[in-house]
Design a protein around this motif. Sequence first.
Motif, short mmCIF file in Angstrom:
data_model
loop_
_atom_site.label_atom_id
_atom_site.label_comp_id
_atom_site.label_asym_id
_atom_site.label_seq_id
_atom_site.Cartn_x
_atom_site.Cartn_y
_atom_site.Cartn_z
N ASN A 43 0.84 -1.18 0.00
CA ASN A 43 0.00 0.00 0.00
C ASN A 43 0.88 1.24 0.00
OD1 ASN A 43 -1.87 1.99 0.32
ND2 ASN A 43 -2.93 1.05 2.04
N PRO A 44 1.16 1.83 -1.18
CA PRO A 44 2.05 2.99 -1.25
C PRO A 44 1.47 4.24 -0.61
CG PRO A 44 1.05 2.59 -3.39
CD PRO A 44 0.66 1.43 -2.51
N GLU A 90 3.43 -2.36 6.56
CA GLU A 90 2.63 -3.57 6.68
C GLU A 90 3.53 -4.80 6.80
OE1 GLU A 90 -1.45 -2.46 4.36
OE2 GLU A 90 0.28 -2.94 3.12
N ALA A 91 3.09 -5.74 7.63
CA ALA A 91 3.91 -6.92 7.90
C ALA A 91 3.01 -8.10 8.23
CB ALA A 91 4.87 -6.65 9.06
N ALA A 92 3.60 -9.28 8.26
CA ALA A 92 2.88 -10.50 8.64
C ALA A 92 3.79 -11.37 9.48
CB ALA A 92 2.41 -11.27 7.40
N THR A 93 3.21 -12.09 10.43
CA THR A 93 3.99 -12.97 11.29
C THR A 93 3.22 -14.27 11.49
OG1 THR A 93 5.33 -12.99 13.32
CG2 THR A 93 3.07 -12.25 13.52
N LEU A 94 3.96 -15.32 11.86
CA LEU A 94 3.38 -16.66 11.91
C LEU A 94 3.65 -17.32 13.25
CD1 LEU A 94 1.90 -18.89 10.37
CD2 LEU A 94 4.10 -19.67 9.51
N LEU A 95 2.58 -17.70 13.93
CA LEU A 95 2.69 -18.53 15.13
C LEU A 95 2.68 -19.97 14.65
CD1 LEU A 95 1.41 -15.74 16.02
CD2 LEU A 95 0.45 -16.98 17.96
N LEU A 96 3.86 -20.55 14.48
CA LEU A 96 4.01 -21.88 13.93
C LEU A 96 4.05 -22.89 15.07
CD1 LEU A 96 4.38 -23.63 11.40
CD2 LEU A 96 6.86 -23.29 11.62
N ALA A 97 2.99 -23.69 15.19
CA ALA A 97 2.87 -24.68 16.26
C ALA A 97 3.11 -26.07 15.68
CB ALA A 97 1.47 -24.61 16.88
#
Length: 375
Positions: free
Chosen positions: A2-3, A10-17
């Motif tokens: 989104n310029p 903007e970001a994304a994160t992962l709760l990897l179980a």
Amino acid sequence: MNPRLRHWREAATLLLAAGAPARPPRSSLGAFDYELLLLQRSPRSGFLPGAHVFPGGLLEAADFSAEWLELLPPPPHCGLGLVRPPPPGSSRAPLFATDRQSLGSPLPAEVAFRICAIRETFEEAGILLAVPGRGPAPGGGPARALPAERLPELGAWRRRVQHDASCFPRLCRHLGCAPDIWALREWSNWLTPAGGAGRGGRRYDTAFYVCCVERRPARAAHDGREVTGAQWLSPAEAVERFKSQEIWLAPPQFYELCRLGNFSSLQELNKFSSERALEGCERWMPVILTASDGYMQLLPGDELYPEDPDHTGEKKITLSTDKKIEDLMKEGSIFHRIVIKNTHDLAVYVNIQAKYKHKNPVVLNSNNSDFNSRL
């Protein structure tokens, strides 16, 4: 991407179980049959240096690339379920609600942010969550990481993707697979508070996802640059190691680990996250209140949370009091706050009703070393 954004990245994160091998739990809080991947950020990092975090990072233009149209089911949803309309009086978080097509993107945010989380997990930990063909994988159980026999060829590709995110769709095409976006469940949306910006005033609007895998992937190796260590810990072990000052957790990670304390079973977590995901999630920007002996991160719903929070940080609003935290807690009655006495003394207090069919966190009670809800 989104310029138009000025204040947020903007970001994304992962709760990897991942299903854990049978072993006695180190924690006194009881057994969990799964562990979470936590990565230690470099001490030279401009944001949360030295912290243990879930894998993730900034959104890249390549995460919205038209190349993904050849590798995924048809848009607009690419095989993902439709998130239900938000409850009356609420709205979908801008992170997801922004019309990406008007910004020139062929992919919706629900797809691109999942691709970002999977790509960053591959870059930072060497774990590739993918399915053969165009996906999704059949069945509703925990996902599987890429088989071990495919791993030897990934080292060089990992370096390419780290250098240039546009190599990620090319890697998937080379392997004849698709990133397993369908195994990622929408979980939460955190915004960096105005007082918590990193170097250069960086603030992040981050989508948090949960993904359950049957067992630990065959390889989880930090990249030695942005990430200097990797550990698999149950939610309870992570909280105990934080309180014993073996690791340091930022408040959002601490909050989410306490929320995962509701689930001792991987199957239970997978079932809950799968059924709840299509409800959407809340958007939380903590507001910092400084007291005489510590501070609080106030969250929406708390009685002290401002009606018009300073989302941009341009107003330079500061909340402070000469009172002690104990006095503020005695005077209050409606809580959704993270109380911070020092960097390793955090506690979550929540007695508001959880929204979007979610679960409130459970927190570590230092008096009896047991989990209990502050309800």
